[in-house]
Design a protein around this motif. Structure first.
Motif, short mmCIF file in Angstrom:
data_model
loop_
_atom_site.label_atom_id
_atom_site.label_comp_id
_atom_site.label_asym_id
_atom_site.label_seq_id
_atom_site.Cartn_x
_atom_site.Cartn_y
_atom_site.Cartn_z
N GLN A 192 40.47 -123.08 17.32
CA GLN A 192 40.21 -121.64 17.36
C GLN A 192 39.25 -121.24 16.23
O GLN A 192 38.33 -120.45 16.43
CB GLN A 192 41.50 -120.84 17.23
N ARG A 193 39.48 -121.80 15.05
CA ARG A 193 38.66 -121.44 13.90
C ARG A 193 37.24 -121.99 14.04
O ARG A 193 36.29 -121.34 13.61
CB ARG A 193 39.31 -121.94 12.61
N MET A 218 23.22 -117.05 12.26
CA MET A 218 22.36 -117.77 11.33
C MET A 218 21.18 -118.41 12.08
O MET A 218 20.02 -118.30 11.64
CB MET A 218 23.15 -118.87 10.60
N ILE A 219 21.45 -119.03 13.20
CA ILE A 219 20.40 -119.66 14.00
C ILE A 219 19.42 -118.62 14.52
O ILE A 219 18.20 -118.81 14.48
CB ILE A 219 21.01 -120.50 15.13
N GLN A 220 19.95 -117.50 14.99
CA GLN A 220 19.09 -116.42 15.49
C GLN A 220 18.17 -115.90 14.38
O GLN A 220 16.97 -115.68 14.60
CB GLN A 220 19.93 -115.30 16.08
N GLU A 221 18.71 -115.71 13.20
CA GLU A 221 17.91 -115.22 12.07
C GLU A 221 16.90 -116.28 11.64
O GLU A 221 15.74 -115.95 11.33
CB GLU A 221 18.82 -114.83 10.90
N PHE A 277 34.08 -119.70 13.95
CA PHE A 277 33.04 -120.00 12.96
C PHE A 277 31.66 -120.02 13.62
O PHE A 277 30.70 -119.44 13.11
CB PHE A 277 33.34 -121.33 12.28
N VAL A 278 31.58 -120.68 14.76
CA VAL A 278 30.31 -120.75 15.50
C VAL A 278 29.88 -119.35 15.91
O VAL A 278 28.73 -118.96 15.71
CB VAL A 278 30.43 -121.69 16.72
N ASP A 279 30.80 -118.59 16.50
CA ASP A 279 30.46 -117.25 16.99
C ASP A 279 30.08 -116.28 15.87
O ASP A 279 29.14 -115.51 16.01
CB ASP A 279 31.63 -116.67 17.79
N GLN A 280 30.83 -116.33 14.77
CA GLN A 280 30.63 -115.35 13.70
C GLN A 280 29.52 -115.72 12.72
O GLN A 280 28.89 -114.85 12.13
CB GLN A 280 31.92 -115.15 12.91
#
Length: 123
Positions: free
Chosen positions: A85-86, A98-101, A90-93
């Motif tokens: 779950q974490r 970060m990748i988009q930025e 972590f990936v979603d939040q």
């Protein structure tokens, strides 16, 4: 466990998170008894319903189970469930934004990887 809470999210979720942290960090293992609702109320000096709400979320998620008249215990597979779950959270939040930025800034995958390695080396 510290006794203070922050205003970033409701206290019942912070209670839930603290118990989850203890499971993920192996402070509580499969079939270990978690502190009772009464113990948590006394320790944190908060309302019984607040603690119960956090505990019930863990029961509903299958992280802990109740033995009537005995207490609450860490369920089989709880640590693995929480880690999965974490990781997703972590990936979603963090990772996706970060990748988009990084894409907006023209940071390449290799540059991003190097930045992560550099930051990790600071520990």
């Amino acid at each position: 466990m510290g006794q203070s809470f922050n205003d970033s999210k409701p206290i019942f979720l912070q209670i839930k998170d603290r118990i989850e942290d203890q499971i993920v960090n192996d402070q509580l293992k499969v079939n270990d008894q978690i502190p009772s609702t009464t113990q948590l109320v006394t320790f944190y000096k908060i309302n019984h319903l607040t603690v119960a709400k956090g505990i019930n979320l863990l029961v509903d998620a299958g992280v802990i189970y109740k033995k009537r008249g005995v207490g609450m215990f860490v369920a089989e597979g709880a640590k693995e469930l929480l880690i999965e779950q974490r990781k997703k959270s972590f990936v979603d939040q963090f990772m996706l934004p970060m990748i988009q930025e990084a894409q907006k800034l023209g940071i390449s995958e290799s540059e991003l990887t190097n930045l992560i390695k550099q930051l990790k080396g600071r520990e």
